[in-house]
Design a protein around this motif. Structure first.
Motif, PDB file in Angstrom:
ATOM      1  N   PHE A   1       0.831  -1.207   0.000  1.00  0.00           N
ATOM      2  CA  PHE A   1       0.000   0.000   0.000  1.00  0.00           C
ATOM      3  C   PHE A   1       0.864   1.255   0.000  1.00  0.00           C
ATOM      4  N   LYS A   2       1.893   1.293   0.828  1.00  0.00           N
ATOM      5  CA  LYS A   2       2.754   2.478   0.892  1.00  0.00           C
ATOM      6  C   LYS A   2       3.508   2.686  -0.424  1.00  0.00           C
ATOM      7  N   ALA A   3       3.902   1.591  -1.063  1.00  0.00           N
ATOM      8  CA  ALA A   3       4.560   1.713  -2.365  1.00  0.00           C
ATOM      9  C   ALA A   3       3.598   2.287  -3.401  1.00  0.00           C
ATOM     10  N   PHE A   4       2.338   1.832  -3.377  1.00  0.00           N
ATOM     11  CA  PHE A   4       1.327   2.385  -4.281  1.00  0.00           C
ATOM     12  C   PHE A   4       1.092   3.872  -4.009  1.00  0.00           C
ATOM     13  N   TYR A   5       1.098   4.256  -2.742  1.00  0.00           N
ATOM     14  CA  TYR A   5       0.880   5.666  -2.395  1.00  0.00           C
ATOM     15  C   TYR A   5       2.015   6.539  -2.931  1.00  0.00           C
ATOM     16  N   LEU A   6       3.257   6.091  -2.747  1.00  0.00           N
ATOM     17  CA  LEU A   6       4.389   6.863  -3.252  1.00  0.00           C
ATOM     18  C   LEU A   6       4.361   6.938  -4.773  1.00  0.00           C
TER      19      LEU A   6
END
Length: 590
Positions: free
Chosen positions: A398-403
């Motif tokens: 999820f954090k990778a998608f957000y970045l």
């Protein structure tokens, strides 16, 4: 007669023999005074006694007592003697206290000037520069911090070094504000050296230092969970897991010039752009829960005129942007349970669910009693990183998608003529934009990913075709996007470090900065007159919730922190019997 000499033994009648009862010590004392006692008759000072030279004892001189060992007195002891004299203490009292002879103490007083001169000569010049006076704010902070640590231990809440350091800094800043301008020059960084000295000064013993993962408990738990699922008749659509995580919503990889400028800017504080998310879903992967977002401010400027219930996240605020016990209980009662009910109705399933949680302090132990349809099970301690599904790839992806989404938005908004520059776009990037990106990134996670992460804890529910997103590929895409955006120096290692850093300021998922509070569920308590009252676990849970909520109000609003901490500690001691009764009832029910 031997030869020509005549040996005659003459007994002098005038010299009387010493009485046999006179001991050798008495003889020695008399000799040490330099005179002998020769009895002629009568007593000393009367006729019949006379003074004369001390007699020789066996030809070796006067008889002496055993020689005493010399006791060396250090400079520190001598200075202590002088200090006591200056404070007005009597000579005999000093000698008795320090175990010295009165003559020794008197000699030290006579030579006081010489002793002080030797002391100054033996002290390094730099020693005075190493001595530091502790300020009033620092002293008050440490006293309040020790009270807070004691209170956390009494409530059986975990504490660790990072948590105590963060609490110390927040207390120090609050006390500085209360002290006014006179304390503004004092600084405090809560370093590891200070923490070591603080523990020694206040005898602080930590029982919950960062623990090693319990691999044995993690290995055994899947069998226990399988039995719980079989006994309850739960399907993968009815088994849920959630977890909290931190997110720096306005942070780019280190080698971007925007990140470098931010860090170099005056008063830069990365924590101002930090928030906490609660993310979760079911084992089948077909139900992702609406994210809970906790922000430091309830009404930021970016949300002016916006209806919070219509946001794609559940908006809550806390000054430390942590999920508190009260926030979690409200989420469980008002959001999770209704969401489960809707999900079961849509899929023609019985209205029941199993929620798996870790042992974070913000997760109340009485959640079971707040819903008749949801069973709550806690993972064994120190196993979350090993087997908790949300920690097996969901949160990191999820954090990778957000970045990735943030960088895409940056490129789209700044690519072309008459478009804002990267700096201008980044200054305008606010929490409202971040909320939209959070919601879109959460929706981007595939059901197969949500299902695949249950492989370690419940492998039977994972479909053969279920595969998690390839995180390395996502990270490589981020590096490519950064290069297109003009950040050629960004490498994959920078992206990995950024994704790992998101949770570093999340010192605890519970509200360790304050005494934990829980709101009332608001349920009525009607009882029949003919039925004798019975104290059930539900009654106890609601009563304890009221107590904790009241204590939370006192802690949040009382300017005298020492008073509020003392009251909370006393109240918790008084109602500890009800807490123990609640635990016993829970154990009996199981």
């Amino acid at each position: 007669m031997r030869g020509s000499r005549l040996h005659v033994r003459v007994r002098m009648p005038c010299r009387a023999r010493r009485p046999a009862r006179e001991s050798a010590e008495e003889t020695c004392r008399g000799h040490q005074k330099g005179w002998g006692k020769e009895r002629l008759g009568g007593s000393l000072g009367q006729p019949g006694w006379r003074r004369g030279p001390a007699p020789r004892h066996l030809g070796r001189g006067p008889l002496r007592g055993p020689k005493r060992d010399r006791k060396s007195i250090t400079l520190h002891v001598k200075l202590e003697v002088l200090r006591r004299f200056e404070e007005g203490e009597k000579l005999t009292q000093i000698a008795k206290t320090l175990g010295l002879a009165t003559s020794t103490v008197a000699s030290i007083r006579v030579n006081r000037e010489k002793i002080k001169a030797n002391s100054q000569a033996a002290t390094p010049i730099s020693a005075t520069q190493l001595t530091r006076c502790r300020g009033v704010v620092m002293g008050n902070m440490e006293r309040l911090l020790s009270l807070w640590i004691e209170d956390q231990k009494q409530q059986h809440l975990p504490i660790n070094t990072m948590l105590i350091q963060e609490k110390a800094k927040s207390l120090f800043e609050a006390l500085k504000r209360e002290q006014g301008e006179s304390a503004q020059t004092e600084t405090f960084g809560a370093s590891n050296g200070w923490f070591a000295r603080f523990k020694a000064r206040h005898n602080v013993l930590l029982t919950d230092e960062p623990a090693v993962a319990d691999t044995e408990a993690a290995r055994k738990y899947p069998d226990m969970l399988r039995k719980i699922i079989e006994d309850g008749g739960y399907t993968p659509q009815q088994v849920f897991n959630i977890d909290e995580t931190g997110l720096f919503w306005k942070r780019l990889p280190e080698r971007t010039f925007v990140s470098l400028e931010d860090k170099a800017g005056p008063g830069f504080k990365a924590s101002k752009d930090h928030l906490t998310l609660l993310l979760g879903g079911n084992a089948a992967g077909d139900c992702k829960l609406k994210p809970l977002l906790v922000y430091p401010s309830e009404n930021p400027r970016a949300l002016k005129g916006c209806s919070k219930p219509n946001l794609p996240v559940i908006w809550r605020s806390n000054r430390n942007d942590w999920v508190t016990m009260s926030i979690f209980q409200e989420w469980f009662t008002n959001f999770f349970c209704p969401a489960v009910e809707r999900h079961c109705a849509e899929n023609n399933l019985p209205n029941k669910a199993l929620l798996i949680l870790d042992s974070a302090p913000c997760h109340p132990v009485y959640l079971d009693d707040l819903s008749a349809n949801v069973r709550v099970e806690f993972l064994p301690k120190n196993t979350s990183a090993l087997i908790q599904p949300m920690n097996q790839g969901v949160i990191t992806t999820f954090k990778a998608f957000y970045l990735k989404r943030t960088l895409c938005q940056l490129i789209q908004e700044t690519d072309g003529e008459e478009k804002p520059t990267i700096r201008e776009f980044w200054r305008s990037y606010n929490i409202m934009t971040a909320v939209d990106n959070i919601a879109e990134s959460w929706q981007e996670l595939k059901p197969s990913t949500m299902n695949a992460v249950w492989k370690k804890i419940w492998p039977e529910c994972v479909l053969a075709s279920a595969e998690a997103e390839a995180l390395p590929q996502i990270q490589q895409n981020i590096v490519t996007l950064a290069s297109h955006g003009g950040f050629e120096g960004v490498a994959e290692d920078d992206v990995v470090r950024l994704l790992q850093s998101h949770g570093e300021d999340l010192s605890g998922t519970g509200e360790e900065d304050e005494l934990l509070g829980m709101p009332s569920t608001g349920a009525g308590q009607d009882s029949a007159l003919a039925t004798p009252p019975e104290l059930t676990t539900k009654h106890l849970a609601e009563a304890l919730s009221h107590f904790d909520r009241g204590l939370q109000i006192l802690t949040d609003n009382d300017p005298n922190r020492e008073r509020s901490l003392k009251v909370c500690r006393e109240v918790n001691n008084v109602i500890s019997c009800y807490r123990e009764l609640y635990r016993e009832k829970k154990r009996g029910a199981k």
